[in-house]
Design an enzyme around this catalytic site. Structure first.
Site, PDB file in Angstrom:
ATOM      1  N   LYS A  55       1.092  -1.134   0.009  1.00  0.00           N
ATOM      2  CA  LYS A  55       0.020   0.034   0.126  1.00  0.00           C
ATOM      3  C   LYS A  55       0.809   1.116  -0.018  1.00  0.00           C
ATOM      4  O   LYS A  55       1.931   1.145   0.623  1.00  0.00           O
ATOM      5  CB  LYS A  55      -1.019   0.071   1.374  1.00  0.00           C
ATOM      6  CG  LYS A  55      -2.189   1.013   1.219  1.00  0.00           C
ATOM      7  CD  LYS A  55      -3.368   0.020   0.601  1.00  0.00           C
ATOM      8  CE  LYS A  55      -4.451   1.009   0.267  1.00  0.00           C
ATOM      9  NZ  LYS A  55      -5.489   0.144  -0.215  1.00  0.00           N
ATOM     10  N   ASP A  92      -6.941   4.281  -4.647  1.00  0.00           N
ATOM     11  CA  ASP A  92      -7.566   4.060  -3.394  1.00  0.00           C
ATOM     12  C   ASP A  92      -8.242   5.722  -3.182  1.00  0.00           C
ATOM     13  O   ASP A  92      -8.471   6.289  -3.923  1.00  0.00           O
ATOM     14  CB  ASP A  92      -6.519   3.702  -2.104  1.00  0.00           C
ATOM     15  CG  ASP A  92      -7.283   3.326  -0.973  1.00  0.00           C
ATOM     16  OD1 ASP A  92      -7.819   2.136  -0.657  1.00  0.00           O
ATOM     17  OD2 ASP A  92      -7.238   4.073   0.044  1.00  0.00           O
TER      18      ASP A  92
END
Ligand code: NDP
Ligand code: 2IT
Length: 449
Positions: free
Chosen positions: A122, A162
Protein backbone atom coordinates in the site's frame (compact mmCIF):
# COMPACT_ATOMS: atom_id res chain seq x y z
CA UNK A 1 0.55 -13.57 21.41
CA UNK A 2 0.81 -10.94 24.09
CA UNK A 3 4.56 -10.73 23.49
CA UNK A 4 4.10 -9.98 19.81
CA UNK A 5 1.56 -7.21 20.48
CA UNK A 6 3.76 -5.74 23.21
CA UNK A 7 6.76 -5.74 20.93
CA UNK A 8 4.84 -4.10 18.06
CA UNK A 9 3.49 -1.42 20.38
CA UNK A 10 6.89 -0.81 21.89
CA UNK A 11 8.53 -0.44 18.48
CA UNK A 12 5.92 1.89 17.03
CA UNK A 13 3.83 3.26 19.90
CA UNK A 14 1.94 5.81 17.76
CA UNK A 15 0.71 3.41 15.07
CA UNK A 16 -2.78 2.86 16.51
CA UNK A 17 -4.50 1.81 13.29
CA UNK A 18 -1.75 -0.71 12.59
CA UNK A 19 -2.04 -2.14 16.12
CA UNK A 20 -5.82 -2.42 15.64
CA UNK A 21 -5.48 -4.37 12.39
CA UNK A 22 -2.80 -6.70 13.78
CA UNK A 23 -4.69 -7.32 17.02
CA UNK A 24 -7.74 -8.58 15.15
CA UNK A 25 -5.71 -11.05 13.09
CA UNK A 26 -3.67 -12.23 16.08
CA UNK A 27 -6.92 -12.91 17.98
CA UNK A 28 -8.32 -14.96 15.09
CA UNK A 29 -5.23 -17.06 14.39
CA UNK A 30 -4.46 -18.21 17.93
CA UNK A 31 -6.09 -21.65 17.39
CA UNK A 32 -4.18 -21.98 14.10
CA UNK A 33 -0.86 -21.53 15.91
CA UNK A 34 -1.98 -23.98 18.60
CA UNK A 35 -2.71 -26.62 15.96
CA UNK A 36 0.46 -25.91 13.92
CA UNK A 37 3.55 -25.66 16.14
CA UNK A 38 5.75 -25.07 13.06
CA UNK A 39 4.32 -21.54 12.78
CA UNK A 40 5.40 -20.56 16.30
CA UNK A 41 8.79 -22.21 15.78
CA UNK A 42 9.26 -20.08 12.65
CA UNK A 43 8.31 -16.95 14.65
CA UNK A 44 5.82 -16.28 11.89
CA UNK A 45 3.84 -13.54 13.66
CA UNK A 46 6.94 -11.40 14.12
CA UNK A 47 7.86 -11.93 10.47
CA UNK A 48 4.43 -11.27 9.02
CA UNK A 49 3.90 -8.02 10.94
CA UNK A 50 7.15 -6.42 9.77
CA UNK A 51 6.98 -4.95 6.22
CA UNK A 52 9.57 -6.38 3.84
CA UNK A 53 10.42 -2.83 2.85
CA UNK A 54 9.18 0.67 3.76
CA UNK A 55 9.94 3.51 1.37
CA UNK A 56 9.45 7.15 2.42
CA UNK A 57 10.30 10.00 0.10
CA UNK A 58 10.03 13.73 -0.53
CA UNK A 59 7.50 14.90 -3.13
CA UNK A 60 8.10 18.54 -4.10
CA UNK A 61 5.63 20.20 -6.48
CA UNK A 62 4.60 23.64 -7.71
CA UNK A 63 1.05 25.02 -7.56
CA UNK A 64 -0.57 27.16 -10.24
CA UNK A 65 0.61 30.38 -8.59
CA UNK A 66 4.22 29.23 -8.63
CA UNK A 67 4.41 28.44 -4.90
CA UNK A 68 6.36 25.35 -3.93
CA UNK A 69 5.00 22.62 -1.64
CA UNK A 70 6.51 19.48 -0.17
CA UNK A 71 4.50 16.37 0.64
CA UNK A 72 5.59 13.01 1.91
CA UNK A 73 5.34 9.92 -0.28
CA UNK A 74 5.18 6.32 0.99
CA UNK A 75 5.14 2.78 -0.30
CA UNK A 76 4.86 -0.13 2.13
CA UNK A 77 6.01 -3.37 0.48
CA UNK A 78 4.46 -5.66 3.06
CA UNK A 79 4.74 -9.20 1.79
CA UNK A 80 5.68 -10.87 -1.50
CA UNK A 81 5.26 -14.53 -0.50
CA UNK A 82 2.54 -15.27 -3.04
CA UNK A 83 3.12 -12.63 -5.72
CA UNK A 84 4.34 -9.13 -6.51
CA UNK A 85 3.37 -6.47 -3.96
CA UNK A 86 -0.09 -5.23 -4.86
CA UNK A 87 -2.31 -2.57 -3.38
CA UNK A 88 -3.60 0.94 -3.83
CA UNK A 89 -2.24 4.45 -3.39
CA UNK A 90 -4.13 6.83 -1.11
CA UNK A 91 -3.84 10.62 -1.41
CA UNK A 92 -5.41 12.18 1.68
CA UNK A 93 -4.12 14.61 4.33
CA UNK A 94 -4.59 11.94 7.04
CA UNK A 95 -2.10 9.56 5.38
CA UNK A 96 0.74 8.44 7.66
CA UNK A 97 2.78 5.30 8.35
CA UNK A 98 0.22 3.84 10.75
CA UNK A 99 -2.64 4.09 8.26
CA UNK A 100 -0.61 2.74 5.35
CA UNK A 101 0.82 -0.12 7.42
CA UNK A 102 -2.67 -1.16 8.54
CA UNK A 103 -3.85 -1.01 4.94
CA UNK A 104 -0.86 -2.97 3.65
CA UNK A 105 -1.27 -5.58 6.40
CA UNK A 106 -4.96 -6.06 5.56
CA UNK A 107 -4.14 -6.08 1.84
CA UNK A 108 -1.76 -9.04 2.23
CA UNK A 109 -4.57 -11.28 3.56
CA UNK A 110 -7.22 -9.85 1.24
CA UNK A 111 -5.06 -10.54 -1.79
CA UNK A 112 -4.43 -14.10 -0.58
CA UNK A 113 -8.22 -14.60 -0.36
CA UNK A 114 -8.77 -13.56 -4.00
CA UNK A 115 -7.22 -16.88 -5.15
CA UNK A 116 -4.86 -14.85 -7.39
CA UNK A 117 -1.04 -14.65 -7.09
CA UNK A 118 -0.80 -11.22 -5.45
CA UNK A 119 1.44 -10.09 -2.59
CA UNK A 120 0.47 -7.16 -0.34
CA UNK A 121 1.42 -3.49 -0.41
CA UNK A 122 0.00 0.00 0.00
CA UNK A 123 1.22 3.53 -0.49
CA UNK A 124 0.27 7.11 -0.95
CA UNK A 125 0.81 10.61 0.29
CA UNK A 126 -0.53 13.23 2.67
CA UNK A 127 -1.27 15.34 -0.43
CA UNK A 128 -4.89 16.54 -0.58
CA UNK A 129 -6.25 16.53 -4.15
CA UNK A 130 -9.39 18.41 -2.99
CA UNK A 131 -9.55 21.91 -4.44
CA UNK A 132 -6.47 21.39 -6.64
CA UNK A 133 -6.56 22.02 -10.39
CA UNK A 134 -5.96 19.18 -12.86
CA UNK A 135 -2.54 20.68 -13.61
CA UNK A 136 -1.59 20.74 -9.93
CA UNK A 137 -2.67 17.12 -9.54
CA UNK A 138 -0.66 16.23 -12.65
CA UNK A 139 2.50 17.92 -11.36
CA UNK A 140 2.10 16.22 -8.00
CA UNK A 141 1.60 12.78 -9.59
CA UNK A 142 4.60 13.28 -11.85
CA UNK A 143 6.83 14.25 -8.93
CA UNK A 144 5.52 11.31 -6.88
CA UNK A 145 6.32 8.86 -9.70
CA UNK A 146 9.79 10.38 -10.26
CA UNK A 147 10.79 8.59 -7.06
CA UNK A 148 8.31 5.69 -6.94
CA UNK A 149 9.25 4.39 -10.42
CA UNK A 150 12.50 2.85 -9.18
CA UNK A 151 10.63 0.70 -6.64
CA UNK A 152 7.70 -0.60 -8.71
CA UNK A 153 7.29 -2.76 -11.82
CA UNK A 154 4.83 -5.17 -13.43
CA UNK A 155 6.55 -8.13 -11.72
CA UNK A 156 7.69 -6.28 -8.59
CA UNK A 157 5.04 -3.97 -7.17
CA UNK A 158 1.82 -2.92 -8.88
CA UNK A 159 0.00 0.05 -7.31
CA UNK A 160 -3.61 1.08 -8.01
CA UNK A 161 -6.17 3.58 -6.73
CA UNK A 162 -7.66 4.15 -3.29
CA UNK A 163 -9.06 7.27 -1.58
CA UNK A 164 -8.16 10.34 -3.67
CA UNK A 165 -6.60 8.26 -6.45
CA UNK A 166 -8.86 7.44 -9.39
CA UNK A 167 -8.60 7.22 -13.17
CA UNK A 168 -7.20 10.77 -13.50
CA UNK A 169 -4.34 10.18 -11.06
CA UNK A 170 -3.56 6.70 -12.44
CA UNK A 171 -3.23 8.28 -15.90
CA UNK A 172 -0.74 10.92 -14.74
CA UNK A 173 1.25 8.35 -12.73
CA UNK A 174 1.35 5.92 -15.65
CA UNK A 175 2.48 8.61 -18.10
CA UNK A 176 5.50 9.47 -15.97
CA UNK A 177 6.35 5.82 -15.28
CA UNK A 178 6.33 5.06 -19.00
CA UNK A 179 8.57 8.02 -19.75
CA UNK A 180 11.12 7.13 -17.07
CA UNK A 181 11.24 3.40 -17.72
CA UNK A 182 10.75 3.52 -21.51
CA UNK A 183 8.37 0.57 -21.14
CA UNK A 184 4.64 0.13 -21.65
CA UNK A 185 3.78 -2.43 -18.98
CA UNK A 186 0.99 -3.19 -16.55
CA UNK A 187 2.77 -1.42 -13.70
CA UNK A 188 -0.46 0.15 -12.43
CA UNK A 189 -4.03 -1.11 -12.42
CA UNK A 190 -7.18 0.96 -12.74
CA UNK A 191 -5.92 2.24 -16.09
CA UNK A 192 -8.38 3.69 -18.59
CA UNK A 193 -9.89 1.24 -21.05
CA UNK A 194 -8.20 2.56 -24.18
CA UNK A 195 -4.67 2.05 -22.82
CA UNK A 196 -4.67 -1.23 -20.93
CA UNK A 197 -7.41 -0.98 -18.32
CA UNK A 198 -9.88 -3.76 -17.65
CA UNK A 199 -13.62 -3.58 -18.08
CA UNK A 200 -15.40 -3.75 -14.69
CA UNK A 201 -12.35 -2.50 -12.71
CA UNK A 202 -14.08 0.79 -11.82
CA UNK A 203 -17.17 -1.14 -10.71
CA UNK A 204 -15.36 -4.06 -9.10
CA UNK A 205 -15.10 -3.13 -5.42
CA UNK A 206 -18.72 -2.01 -5.09
CA UNK A 207 -20.12 -4.80 -7.27
CA UNK A 208 -18.00 -7.38 -5.44
CA UNK A 209 -19.18 -6.11 -2.06
CA UNK A 210 -22.84 -6.53 -3.01
CA UNK A 211 -22.13 -9.96 -4.53
CA UNK A 212 -20.63 -10.91 -1.17
CA UNK A 213 -23.69 -9.57 0.68
CA UNK A 214 -25.93 -11.62 -1.62
CA UNK A 215 -23.91 -14.74 -0.83
CA UNK A 216 -24.34 -14.13 2.91
CA UNK A 217 -28.09 -13.57 2.50
CA UNK A 218 -28.43 -16.69 0.37
CA UNK A 219 -27.25 -18.83 3.30
CA UNK A 220 -30.52 -17.73 4.97
CA UNK A 221 -32.54 -18.26 1.78
CA UNK A 222 -32.78 -14.50 1.15
CA UNK A 223 -31.66 -12.00 -1.50
CA UNK A 224 -31.05 -8.25 -1.92
CA UNK A 225 -34.51 -7.85 -3.48
CA UNK A 226 -36.49 -5.24 -1.54
CA UNK A 227 -33.73 -4.58 1.00
CA UNK A 228 -33.35 -1.00 2.33
CA UNK A 229 -29.68 -0.05 2.35
CA UNK A 230 -27.56 2.59 4.09
CA UNK A 231 -24.36 3.43 2.20
CA UNK A 232 -21.66 5.86 3.38
CA UNK A 233 -19.22 7.63 1.08
CA UNK A 234 -19.98 8.82 -2.44
CA UNK A 235 -16.72 7.90 -4.17
CA UNK A 236 -15.79 4.92 -6.29
CA UNK A 237 -16.83 2.18 -3.88
CA UNK A 238 -20.07 3.82 -2.72
CA UNK A 239 -21.24 4.63 -6.25
CA UNK A 240 -20.90 1.09 -7.58
CA UNK A 241 -22.24 -0.45 -4.39
CA UNK A 242 -25.36 1.67 -4.91
CA UNK A 243 -25.53 0.63 -8.59
CA UNK A 244 -25.41 -3.09 -7.78
CA UNK A 245 -27.94 -2.74 -4.94
CA UNK A 246 -30.31 -1.18 -7.51
CA UNK A 247 -29.50 -3.94 -10.07
CA UNK A 248 -30.51 -6.55 -7.51
CA UNK A 249 -33.77 -4.85 -6.54
CA UNK A 250 -32.72 -3.11 -3.32
CA UNK A 251 -33.31 0.48 -2.26
CA UNK A 252 -30.51 2.99 -1.44
CA UNK A 253 -31.34 5.55 1.24
CA UNK A 254 -28.08 7.37 2.02
CA UNK A 255 -24.73 8.57 0.66
CA UNK A 256 -22.14 10.85 2.29
CA UNK A 257 -18.85 12.66 2.05
CA UNK A 258 -16.55 14.01 4.74
CA UNK A 259 -18.77 17.10 5.16
CA UNK A 260 -22.10 15.33 5.76
CA UNK A 261 -24.72 12.92 4.41
CA UNK A 262 -27.97 12.85 2.49
CA UNK A 263 -31.00 10.72 3.40
CA UNK A 264 -33.49 10.24 0.57
CA UNK A 265 -36.59 8.46 1.83
CA UNK A 266 -37.84 7.98 -1.76
CA UNK A 267 -34.62 6.14 -2.58
CA UNK A 268 -31.62 7.06 -4.73
CA UNK A 269 -32.67 5.68 -8.12
CA UNK A 270 -30.56 5.33 -11.29
CA UNK A 271 -31.20 8.87 -12.46
CA UNK A 272 -30.20 10.32 -9.10
CA UNK A 273 -27.16 8.05 -8.98
CA UNK A 274 -26.09 9.33 -12.42
CA UNK A 275 -26.31 12.84 -10.94
CA UNK A 276 -24.06 11.77 -8.02
CA UNK A 277 -21.49 10.24 -10.40
CA UNK A 278 -21.29 13.42 -12.42
CA UNK A 279 -21.24 15.58 -9.28
CA UNK A 280 -18.40 13.60 -7.71
CA UNK A 281 -16.34 12.35 -10.68
CA UNK A 282 -16.58 15.32 -13.06
CA UNK A 283 -17.58 18.42 -11.08
CA UNK A 284 -15.80 17.20 -7.93
CA UNK A 285 -18.59 18.82 -5.88
CA UNK A 286 -20.06 18.10 -2.44
CA UNK A 287 -22.88 15.65 -1.63
CA UNK A 288 -24.86 18.55 -0.13
CA UNK A 289 -25.71 19.58 -3.71
CA UNK A 290 -27.84 16.42 -4.00
CA UNK A 291 -30.31 17.83 -1.49
CA UNK A 292 -30.32 21.17 -3.33
CA UNK A 293 -31.45 19.31 -6.47
CA UNK A 294 -33.73 16.62 -4.99
CA UNK A 295 -36.04 18.20 -2.44
CA UNK A 296 -37.16 14.87 -0.93
CA UNK A 297 -33.66 14.39 0.44
CA UNK A 298 -32.43 15.77 3.74
CA UNK A 299 -28.80 16.85 4.13
CA UNK A 300 -27.12 16.74 7.55
CA UNK A 301 -23.73 18.27 8.26
CA UNK A 302 -21.19 16.02 9.97
CA UNK A 303 -20.69 17.43 13.44
CA UNK A 304 -17.40 16.02 14.71
CA UNK A 305 -18.34 16.90 18.30
CA UNK A 306 -21.12 14.31 18.23
CA UNK A 307 -19.84 10.88 19.24
CA UNK A 308 -21.86 9.04 16.59
CA UNK A 309 -22.70 9.41 12.92
CA UNK A 310 -26.46 9.98 12.37
CA UNK A 311 -26.19 8.32 8.95
CA UNK A 312 -26.25 4.97 10.76
CA UNK A 313 -29.33 5.88 12.79
CA UNK A 314 -32.06 5.06 10.24
CA UNK A 315 -34.32 2.06 9.80
CA UNK A 316 -32.82 -0.29 7.20
CA UNK A 317 -31.96 -3.91 6.41
CA UNK A 318 -28.35 -3.60 5.23
CA UNK A 319 -25.39 -1.27 5.78
CA UNK A 320 -22.45 -0.81 3.41
CA UNK A 321 -19.82 1.47 5.01
CA UNK A 322 -17.83 2.69 1.99
CA UNK A 323 -15.95 5.81 3.08
CA UNK A 324 -13.05 5.28 5.47
CA UNK A 325 -11.60 3.48 8.54
CA UNK A 326 -13.31 3.52 11.94
CA UNK A 327 -16.44 5.23 10.63
CA UNK A 328 -18.73 2.91 12.66
CA UNK A 329 -18.05 2.94 16.39
CA UNK A 330 -19.90 0.94 19.05
CA UNK A 331 -22.63 3.59 19.34
CA UNK A 332 -23.22 3.55 15.58
CA UNK A 333 -23.24 -0.25 15.67
CA UNK A 334 -25.86 -0.20 18.45
CA UNK A 335 -27.97 2.21 16.40
CA UNK A 336 -27.76 -0.08 13.38
CA UNK A 337 -28.80 -3.14 15.34
CA UNK A 338 -31.61 -1.23 17.09
CA UNK A 339 -32.89 -0.06 13.69
CA UNK A 340 -33.21 -3.62 12.43
CA UNK A 341 -30.08 -3.86 10.26
CA UNK A 342 -29.31 -7.54 9.73
CA UNK A 343 -26.32 -7.32 7.42
CA UNK A 344 -23.19 -5.16 7.47
CA UNK A 345 -20.87 -5.61 4.52
CA UNK A 346 -17.70 -3.52 4.53
CA UNK A 347 -16.71 -1.71 1.32
CA UNK A 348 -14.20 0.58 3.03
CA UNK A 349 -11.10 -0.84 4.75
CA UNK A 350 -11.55 -1.43 8.52
CA UNK A 351 -14.60 0.87 8.76
CA UNK A 352 -15.79 -0.70 12.03
CA UNK A 353 -14.01 -0.18 15.35
CA UNK A 354 -13.33 -3.29 17.49
CA UNK A 355 -16.17 -2.18 19.81
CA UNK A 356 -18.52 -1.97 16.83
CA UNK A 357 -17.52 -5.44 15.61
CA UNK A 358 -18.33 -6.87 19.05
CA UNK A 359 -21.80 -5.30 18.92
CA UNK A 360 -22.50 -6.92 15.52
CA UNK A 361 -21.19 -10.30 16.59
CA UNK A 362 -23.13 -10.28 19.87
CA UNK A 363 -26.29 -9.38 17.96
CA UNK A 364 -25.70 -12.35 15.65
CA UNK A 365 -26.20 -10.35 12.42
CA UNK A 366 -24.35 -11.02 9.17
CA UNK A 367 -21.07 -9.12 9.38
CA UNK A 368 -18.49 -9.24 6.57
CA UNK A 369 -15.02 -7.84 7.28
CA UNK A 370 -13.44 -5.68 4.57
CA UNK A 371 -10.64 -8.03 3.66
CA UNK A 372 -13.26 -10.50 2.42
CA UNK A 373 -16.09 -8.28 1.20
CA UNK A 374 -14.11 -5.55 -0.59
CA UNK A 375 -11.61 -7.91 -2.26
CA UNK A 376 -13.42 -7.55 -5.60
CA UNK A 377 -11.46 -4.42 -6.47
CA UNK A 378 -8.03 -5.93 -6.13
CA UNK A 379 -9.30 -9.17 -7.66
CA UNK A 380 -10.20 -7.38 -10.89
CA UNK A 381 -6.85 -5.57 -10.65
CA UNK A 382 -5.33 -9.07 -10.70
CA UNK A 383 -7.43 -9.82 -13.78
CA UNK A 384 -6.21 -6.56 -15.35
CA UNK A 385 -2.62 -7.73 -14.78
CA UNK A 386 -3.43 -11.08 -16.40
CA UNK A 387 -4.97 -9.37 -19.45
CA UNK A 388 -1.97 -6.99 -19.72
CA UNK A 389 0.47 -9.94 -19.66
CA UNK A 390 -1.45 -11.66 -22.44
CA UNK A 391 -1.95 -8.37 -24.30
CA UNK A 392 -5.65 -9.01 -24.71
CA UNK A 393 -8.80 -7.68 -23.09
CA UNK A 394 -11.71 -9.76 -21.94
CA UNK A 395 -15.32 -8.72 -22.58
CA UNK A 396 -17.33 -7.14 -19.76
CA UNK A 397 -19.39 -10.26 -19.17
CA UNK A 398 -16.33 -12.45 -18.76
CA UNK A 399 -14.69 -10.14 -16.18
CA UNK A 400 -17.97 -9.78 -14.28
CA UNK A 401 -18.45 -13.57 -14.21
CA UNK A 402 -14.91 -14.06 -12.93
CA UNK A 403 -15.52 -11.41 -10.27
CA UNK A 404 -18.73 -13.14 -9.16
CA UNK A 405 -16.94 -16.48 -9.05
CA UNK A 406 -14.10 -15.01 -6.95
CA UNK A 407 -16.49 -13.37 -4.47
CA UNK A 408 -18.38 -16.67 -4.17
CA UNK A 409 -15.09 -18.52 -3.54
CA UNK A 410 -14.02 -16.02 -0.87
CA UNK A 411 -17.41 -16.34 0.82
CA UNK A 412 -17.19 -20.13 0.77
CA UNK A 413 -13.63 -20.09 2.14
CA UNK A 414 -14.75 -17.84 5.04
CA UNK A 415 -17.71 -20.09 5.84
CA UNK A 416 -15.69 -23.33 5.64
CA UNK A 417 -12.71 -22.10 7.67
CA UNK A 418 -14.88 -20.46 10.34
CA UNK A 419 -16.65 -23.78 10.76
CA UNK A 420 -13.43 -25.81 10.77
CA UNK A 421 -12.13 -23.66 13.64
CA UNK A 422 -15.31 -23.96 15.71
CA UNK A 423 -16.78 -20.48 15.10
CA UNK A 424 -19.49 -21.03 12.47
CA UNK A 425 -20.82 -17.82 10.89
CA UNK A 426 -17.85 -15.78 12.10
CA UNK A 427 -16.61 -14.24 8.83
CA UNK A 428 -13.85 -12.34 10.68
CA UNK A 429 -12.21 -15.56 11.83
CA UNK A 430 -12.88 -17.22 8.48
CA UNK A 431 -11.23 -14.45 6.47
CA UNK A 432 -8.28 -13.94 8.81
CA UNK A 433 -7.45 -17.63 9.13
CA UNK A 434 -7.88 -18.49 5.43
CA UNK A 435 -5.72 -15.54 4.34
CA UNK A 436 -3.13 -16.16 7.05
CA UNK A 437 -2.60 -19.84 6.25
CA UNK A 438 -2.08 -19.19 2.55
CA UNK A 439 0.52 -16.47 3.17
CA UNK A 440 2.47 -18.16 5.97
CA UNK A 441 2.64 -21.53 4.22
CA UNK A 442 4.18 -19.80 1.22
CA UNK A 443 6.66 -18.03 3.51
CA UNK A 444 7.68 -21.30 5.15
CA UNK A 445 8.12 -22.97 1.73
CA UNK A 446 10.49 -20.18 0.70
CA UNK A 447 12.78 -20.38 3.73
CA UNK A 448 14.01 -17.65 6.04
CA UNK A 449 14.16 -14.63 3.73
P1 NDP B 1 -12.85 7.81 -3.10
O1 NDP B 1 -11.78 8.80 -2.93
O2 NDP B 1 -13.41 7.56 -4.46
O3 NDP B 1 -14.09 8.17 -2.15
C1 NDP B 1 -13.91 8.28 -0.78
C2 NDP B 1 -15.22 8.70 -0.15
O4 NDP B 1 -15.13 8.60 1.26
C3 NDP B 1 -15.57 10.15 -0.45
O5 NDP B 1 -16.96 10.31 -0.44
C4 NDP B 1 -14.92 10.87 0.74
O6 NDP B 1 -15.48 12.13 1.03
C5 NDP B 1 -15.21 9.89 1.86
N1 NDP B 1 -14.19 10.02 2.90
C6 NDP B 1 -12.86 9.90 2.75
N2 NDP B 1 -12.23 10.11 3.92
C7 NDP B 1 -13.20 10.39 4.80
C8 NDP B 1 -13.19 10.70 6.17
N3 NDP B 1 -12.04 10.77 6.86
N4 NDP B 1 -14.38 10.91 6.78
C9 NDP B 1 -15.55 10.85 6.08
N5 NDP B 1 -15.62 10.56 4.77
C10 NDP B 1 -14.46 10.33 4.16
O7 NDP B 1 -12.30 6.46 -2.46
P2 NDP B 1 -12.82 4.97 -2.63
O8 NDP B 1 -14.29 4.94 -2.84
O9 NDP B 1 -11.94 4.30 -3.60
O10 NDP B 1 -12.47 4.38 -1.20
C11 NDP B 1 -13.42 4.29 -0.14
C12 NDP B 1 -12.98 3.20 0.83
O11 NDP B 1 -12.94 1.95 0.13
C13 NDP B 1 -11.58 3.37 1.44
O12 NDP B 1 -11.60 2.82 2.74
C14 NDP B 1 -10.71 2.49 0.54
O13 NDP B 1 -9.55 2.07 1.21
C15 NDP B 1 -11.66 1.33 0.29
N6 NDP B 1 -11.38 0.51 -0.88
C16 NDP B 1 -11.26 1.05 -2.13
C17 NDP B 1 -11.03 0.20 -3.20
C18 NDP B 1 -10.97 0.70 -4.59
O14 NDP B 1 -10.85 -0.12 -5.50
N7 NDP B 1 -11.06 2.00 -4.84
C19 NDP B 1 -10.86 -1.24 -3.03
C20 NDP B 1 -11.08 -1.71 -1.68
C21 NDP B 1 -11.31 -0.84 -0.67
P3 NDP B 1 -14.67 13.47 0.61
O15 NDP B 1 -14.85 13.58 -0.86
O16 NDP B 1 -15.30 14.55 1.38
O17 NDP B 1 -13.24 13.25 1.01
O1 2IT C 1 -7.92 -1.56 -0.72
C1 2IT C 1 -7.88 -2.06 -1.85
O2 2IT C 1 -8.04 -3.27 -2.03
C2 2IT C 1 -7.67 -1.18 -3.01
N1 2IT C 1 -7.58 0.03 -2.85
C3 2IT C 1 -7.49 -1.77 -4.38
C4 2IT C 1 -6.09 -2.24 -4.57
C5 2IT C 1 -5.74 -2.69 -5.96
O3 2IT C 1 -4.56 -3.02 -6.14
O4 2IT C 1 -6.59 -2.75 -6.85
Amino acid sequence: MKDIMDSIKEKDPDQKEFHQAVMEVVDSVKPVLDRNPQYRKANILARITEPERTIIFRVPWMDDRGDIHVNRGFRIEMNSAIGPYKGGLRFHPSVNLSILKFLAFEQMFKNALTTLPLGGGKGGSDFDPKGKSDNEVMRFCQSFMCELFRHVGANTDVPAGDIGVGAREIGFLFGMYKKLSNEFTGVLTGKSLNWGGSLIRPEATGFGCVYFASEMLSTAGESMEGKYCLISGSGNVAQYTAEKVLDLGGKVLTLSDSSGYIYDEKGIDRKKLAFVKKLKNVKRGRIKEYADKYKDAVYTDRDQRVAYNPLWDHKADCAFPSATENEINHIDAEHLVKNGVRLVCEGANMPTTPGGVTVFQDAGIFYAPAKASNAGGVAVSGLEMAQNSMRISWPRKEVDQRLQFIMKSIHQACVDVAEEYGTPGNYVNGANIAGFIKVVDAMLDQGLV
